[in-house]
Design an enzyme around this catalytic site. Sequence first.
Site, PDB file in Angstrom:
ATOM      1  N   ASP A   5     -15.080  -0.991  -4.149  1.00 33.08           N
ATOM      2  CA  ASP A   5     -13.644  -1.117  -3.890  1.00 33.08           C
ATOM      3  C   ASP A   5     -13.374  -2.431  -3.121  1.00 33.08           C
ATOM      4  O   ASP A   5     -13.932  -3.461  -3.473  1.00 33.08           O
ATOM      5  CB  ASP A   5     -13.151   0.137  -3.143  1.00 33.08           C
ATOM      6  CG  ASP A   5     -11.648   0.295  -3.216  1.00 33.08           C
ATOM      7  OD1 ASP A   5     -11.144   0.842  -4.211  1.00 33.08           O
ATOM      8  OD2 ASP A   5     -10.964  -0.155  -2.278  1.00 33.08           O
ATOM      9  N   TYR A  17      -3.399  -4.686   0.359  1.00 31.65           N
ATOM     10  CA  TYR A  17      -3.137  -4.969  -1.059  1.00 31.65           C
ATOM     11  C   TYR A  17      -2.163  -6.126  -1.212  1.00 31.65           C
ATOM     12  O   TYR A  17      -2.261  -6.923  -2.138  1.00 31.65           O
ATOM     13  CB  TYR A  17      -2.573  -3.731  -1.753  1.00 31.65           C
ATOM     14  CG  TYR A  17      -3.589  -2.633  -1.994  1.00 31.65           C
ATOM     15  CD1 TYR A  17      -4.013  -1.805  -0.958  1.00 31.65           C
ATOM     16  CD2 TYR A  17      -4.119  -2.420  -3.253  1.00 31.65           C
ATOM     17  CE1 TYR A  17      -4.927  -0.799  -1.173  1.00 31.65           C
ATOM     18  CE2 TYR A  17      -5.039  -1.406  -3.490  1.00 31.65           C
ATOM     19  CZ  TYR A  17      -5.441  -0.597  -2.448  1.00 31.65           C
ATOM     20  OH  TYR A  17      -6.350   0.395  -2.676  1.00 31.65           O
ATOM     21  N   HIS A  69     -15.982   6.456  -8.409  1.00 33.93           N
ATOM     22  CA  HIS A  69     -15.594   5.333  -7.549  1.00 33.93           C
ATOM     23  C   HIS A  69     -16.189   5.442  -6.150  1.00 33.93           C
ATOM     24  O   HIS A  69     -16.387   4.432  -5.485  1.00 33.93           O
ATOM     25  CB  HIS A  69     -14.071   5.292  -7.469  1.00 33.93           C
ATOM     26  CG  HIS A  69     -13.533   4.043  -6.856  1.00 33.93           C
ATOM     27  ND1 HIS A  69     -13.576   2.816  -7.495  1.00 33.93           N
ATOM     28  CD2 HIS A  69     -12.934   3.803  -5.662  1.00 33.93           C
ATOM     29  CE1 HIS A  69     -13.017   1.897  -6.717  1.00 33.93           C
ATOM     30  NE2 HIS A  69     -12.619   2.465  -5.598  1.00 33.93           N
TER      31      HIS A  69
END
Lengths: 385, 400
Positions: free
Chosen positions: B179, B310, B364
């Site tokens: 990630d 982000y 993930h």
Amino acid sequence: MIEPFEIAIDEAVLQDLRHRLRNTRFAPDFGNDGWAYGTNGDYLRALITYWAEAYDWRRHERAMNEFAHFRTVIDEVPVHFIHERGVGPKPMPLIMTHGWPWTFWDLQKVIRPLADPAAFGGDPADAFDVIVPSLPGFGFSSPLTTPGINFVRTADLWMKLMRMLGYETFAAQGGDFGAFVTAQLGHKYAGSVLGIHIHLAGPLGMITGGMPDDSMFGTGEEHWPAANALFFDQESAYSRLQSTKPQSLAYGINDSPAGLAAWLLEKRRRWSDCGGDVERRFSKDDLLTSMTIYWATQTFGTAARFYAEARRNPWTPSHDRKPVVQAPTAVLLFENDIVKLPRRWAEGYYNLQRWNVAPVGGHFVPMEEPEILVNDLRAFYRDLR
Amino acid sequence: MTAAITRFTLDISAGAIADLHERIDRTRWPDELDAEPWQYGASLAALQRMMQYWRHRFDWRAAEASINALPHYRASIAGHELHFIHERGHGPQPLPLLIAHGWPGSFVEMLDIIPLLADPARHGGDPADSFDVIVPSMPGYGFSGRPRKPGMTPLVMAELYAGLMAALGYDHYGLQGGDWGATVTTCMARQWPDRIAGLHLNWIPGSYQPPQGEGEAPFSAAELQFQAAMAASATQGTSTHVGIHASRPQTLGYALNDSPVGLAAWLIDKFRMIADCDGEIESTISLDRLLTNVSVYWFTETITSAIRLYKEARLQPLKFAKGERILPPLGFAAFPGEVAVPPREWVERVYNLQRWTEMKRGGHFAAMEQPQALAADIRDFFRPLRQGKASGQTGEPKHD
């Protein structure tokens, strides 16, 4: 069965709201004076303090109850609406549909001038019977427990509602999602619709893809494609989220009035023609009355789901006649609204009879520019009576 | 570089725990159309059960005690407070290894894998494979300080992590990440190839853009298909959180910081969506561990600073110039349940890919879902890289 309805939020709900507001755990904010990261923390804190300590819901509730409210259930969907009879020789029935993140109360300033023009310096011949429903799953059209209710299904509900009220033919008006409901009425029920008046003119399939080509934009519209693109790039993540995972968002927002306020406030500020100062267009009371309606009715989740239902149940045409929207159409755009499509394109899609672009005003037309809206509605429908 | 490094112990106040419980008790649940649970987001029934567990069964003090069983520190690096775990290896010559987490995880993701890597002999492995394991919390996450001004990009984080390793006396070390951790460690390998013995990833950063055009090989069919799939996922619900995080994170943060159920729904829906779990998240990650992770976000009030990453990162995509390559060897563990595993040739355009392992299970959250398998792949990858440069910490430890 249609029943009279009075708005009366339970005192316990208001007490619980105040308790939550006073106990808000504010997310720390920094470097965000221009709201680039989203809702500004200082402004939100001030608004939440006002909500908890100074805002008087009951005053606004009384103002709402000065209108004639009703509730009914159509196809298992609860529908709340205001029905204000026109004062004039021959009032024309007009159904007005709000959008997201609005409520029916965004129409508060235009209902009386449209119903009783003489009392507002107008001509009684322009009177309308005004019907203002809450969209399914919004405000007092709740709780919504039926899946699949989107703007297409809402148009069917509105058609039935108008029949229940005894109207064979009627006029329709709307912005935001209300414009899609209204355009669908003009598409599917053109025979019953005297004309539609919208301040967002898009293709009915816009939500599931399909925008007019940039080459369609003409004189005076040259800067619109860039503005549209900027909106889709910077401001539309909320829409993608509400179209896919509204429920994941709803848990937090239905549990946190500050979270609800932050989510709705950002849109009021970004989408209105306020130059960054939201209170140039909405008083704190205006903002908080809308937020209190969402809060007290616990409808943020079902309102957000309206996007997901539009995406999951794509619009399909009811006939292949052209133009797609056959009802006579008036488009009234506002220069500082968020998404504006070109006239040349609208001429092909709608039975376009009237096109105006107001130099001021943003997305929340009936609250921001009620007079422009009222005058344009009267002028358009005068010829269709 | 000198830095004040102090021992750190998690000790959430009783008042914060009581406040959490009171808020859970007052939860106002939204309606749900129960016809299709999870189709519009987190399922009401599942979430109600999880919140019940969080309130009445989950024992934060027990979770805290097991976290505190590992040695925690905080260091001030270039003015930023960094929290990290530093578990010394048990073996003849442990290789330092920094493991970088992402979102919606935290250092909690690494709790199971740390002992496997630090002390392989106790877990059926070879002590020669041991690592000194360093697990920092990203700035703005968990017990690391929150940034006080904009601009905390993955590259800045890479600088802070490199500064941390230098402060610990490590001048040659390995990196592991998934990630956002994959982005930060990729930045480190790109900036300081001489310090990096090897880079092990279980995710290729979403912003990774290899050079294209003249002098570069044309994209293969698989690469074109992968690019199309990535573009489509932005509108399909698997990654719509990215849009809101990257544009208006603060707007979302208010609800999540004020409502435990809001926070849990946001994080756990994401875990369920991208773990390899067939819709049953607790089949692969225990509810206790999920809630430990959610509790860290809750108690530290870091959900907003975490998702603001982000937006910061969007301004600084991992874009590579013609001919530019990342020199340290890359080992990639391709988990079958991962959101989007790129074609090998896509990775090789920039990375020095030395090892590519098709993993049997897992998604993930590799370190939580498949700690044994991930640890084995990390050991295998670094084994040949332990030779060469004299590595690791020289002289006395830089903290107690």
